[in-house]
Design a protein around this motif. Structure first.
Motif, PDB file in Angstrom:
ATOM      1  N   SER A  55      12.807  14.918  -7.674  1.00 55.61           N
ATOM      2  CA  SER A  55      14.127  15.477  -7.353  1.00 55.61           C
ATOM      3  C   SER A  55      14.616  16.440  -8.432  1.00 55.61           C
ATOM      4  N   GLU A  56      14.150  16.293  -9.638  1.00 58.64           N
ATOM      5  CA  GLU A  56      14.554  17.157 -10.750  1.00 58.64           C
ATOM      6  C   GLU A  56      13.481  18.191 -11.074  1.00 58.64           C
ATOM      7  N   ASN A  57      12.334  18.097 -10.398  1.00 62.71           N
ATOM      8  CA  ASN A  57      11.189  18.946 -10.700  1.00 62.71           C
ATOM      9  C   ASN A  57      10.895  18.899 -12.211  1.00 62.71           C
ATOM     10  N   PHE A  58      10.784  17.678 -12.702  1.00 60.66           N
ATOM     11  CA  PHE A  58      10.632  17.439 -14.133  1.00 60.66           C
ATOM     12  C   PHE A  58       9.662  16.290 -14.346  1.00 60.66           C
ATOM     13  N   GLY A  59       8.791  16.433 -15.309  1.00 63.23           N
ATOM     14  CA  GLY A  59       7.862  15.363 -15.624  1.00 63.23           C
ATOM     15  C   GLY A  59       7.451  15.397 -17.085  1.00 63.23           C
ATOM     16  N   ILE A  60       6.935  14.272 -17.544  1.00 65.13           N
ATOM     17  CA  ILE A  60       6.437  14.178 -18.914  1.00 65.13           C
ATOM     18  C   ILE A  60       5.059  13.523 -18.888  1.00 65.13           C
ATOM     19  N   ASP A  61       4.307  13.801 -19.908  1.00 65.18           N
ATOM     20  CA  ASP A  61       3.011  13.160 -20.101  1.00 65.18           C
ATOM     21  C   ASP A  61       3.118  12.289 -21.345  1.00 65.18           C
ATOM     22  N   THR A  63      13.889   9.905 -22.566  1.00 64.72           N
ATOM     23  CA  THR A  63      12.987  11.054 -22.432  1.00 64.72           C
ATOM     24  C   THR A  63      12.588  11.288 -20.982  1.00 64.72           C
ATOM     25  N   GLY A  64      12.297  10.221 -20.260  1.00 64.07           N
ATOM     26  CA  GLY A  64      11.831  10.361 -18.885  1.00 64.07           C
ATOM     27  C   GLY A  64      12.929  10.509 -17.864  1.00 64.07           C
ATOM     28  N   ALA A  65      14.168  10.228 -18.236  1.00 59.68           N
ATOM     29  CA  ALA A  65      15.268  10.245 -17.273  1.00 59.68           C
ATOM     30  C   ALA A  65      15.707  11.655 -16.887  1.00 59.68           C
ATOM     31  N   SER A  66      15.672  12.592 -17.825  1.00 58.56           N
ATOM     32  CA  SER A  66      16.157  13.945 -17.520  1.00 58.56           C
ATOM     33  C   SER A  66      15.591  14.950 -18.508  1.00 58.56           C
ATOM     34  N   GLN A  67      15.750  16.235 -18.160  1.00 54.69           N
ATOM     35  CA  GLN A  67      15.304  17.286 -19.069  1.00 54.69           C
ATOM     36  C   GLN A  67      16.141  17.309 -20.338  1.00 54.69           C
ATOM     37  N   ASP A  68      17.448  17.052 -20.202  1.00 53.96           N
ATOM     38  CA  ASP A  68      18.299  16.990 -21.394  1.00 53.96           C
ATOM     39  C   ASP A  68      17.878  15.833 -22.297  1.00 53.96           C
ATOM     40  N   GLY A  69      17.559  14.687 -21.684  1.00 59.66           N
ATOM     41  CA  GLY A  69      17.075  13.548 -22.455  1.00 59.66           C
ATOM     42  C   GLY A  69      15.774  13.870 -23.152  1.00 59.66           C
TER      43      GLY A  69
END
Length: 167
Positions: free
Chosen positions: A61-67, A122-128
């Motif tokens: 939904s945010e088009n955001f991901g982390i590795d 970190t995983g919750a949002s781009q700002d995080g």
């Protein structure tokens, strides 16, 4: 006095961590998968829509991901905390005792727990992500880790002053 075998083991651990060489890369991948699975489960439970596989945590939904493999894994924390503690203990006392392992275990539990809390932000949002991975949150946590390492090393060696046992 620390023996030759533990010293070689500590050296190999640090070298593998810094170079991400084998077998540390396998351990790092394994721990990163556990961290990512835990993070996905907690974020989904908290109401965030999270997907992913392996070390990837993705919020469609945010088009955001982390590795998690890229510096967030608990193995990165352990690889910094373990040698730091051993070096501090050796610097304060000159030897590493079996009783120091309990302090190290407690230190690892606390620092890995803090890392998991950081992963939530970190995983919750781009700002995080910007705050906890690249910004002031990451710097704050690094300072806290350093203080915890020194505090645990001091606590472990508090009965020793310049190689003499005090009462």
């Amino acid at each position: 006095m620390i023996g030759t075998f533990p010293a070689i083991g500590l050296f190999a651990f640090v070298v593998h961590y810094r170079l991400l060489g084998w077998p540390f890369a396998l351990l790092h991948e394994f721990v990163g998968r556990i961290d990512a699975s835990l993070l996905r489960a907690i974020l989904n439970f908290a109401g965030y829509q999270v997907a992913g596989f392996g070390t990837i945590v993705f919020r469609p939904s945010e088009n955001f991901g982390i590795d998690i493999f890229a510096g967030c894994s608990s193995s990165f924390v352990a690889a910094a905390v373990i040698p730091g503690f051993v070096i501090a203990v050796l610097g304060l006392r000159g030897t590493f005792r079996k009783s120091d392992a309990a302090y190290l275990a407690g230190l690892l539990l606390i620092t890995v727990g803090l890392n998991w809390l950081r992963l939530l932000g970190t995983g919750a949002s781009q700002d995080g992500y910007r705050y906890w991975h690249d910004g002031n949150g990451a710097s704050l946590l690094a300072a806290i880790y350093a203080l915890l390492v020194l505090g645990a090393a001091y606590r472990a060696t508090r009965d020793t002053v310049r190689g003499q046992v005090t009462r």
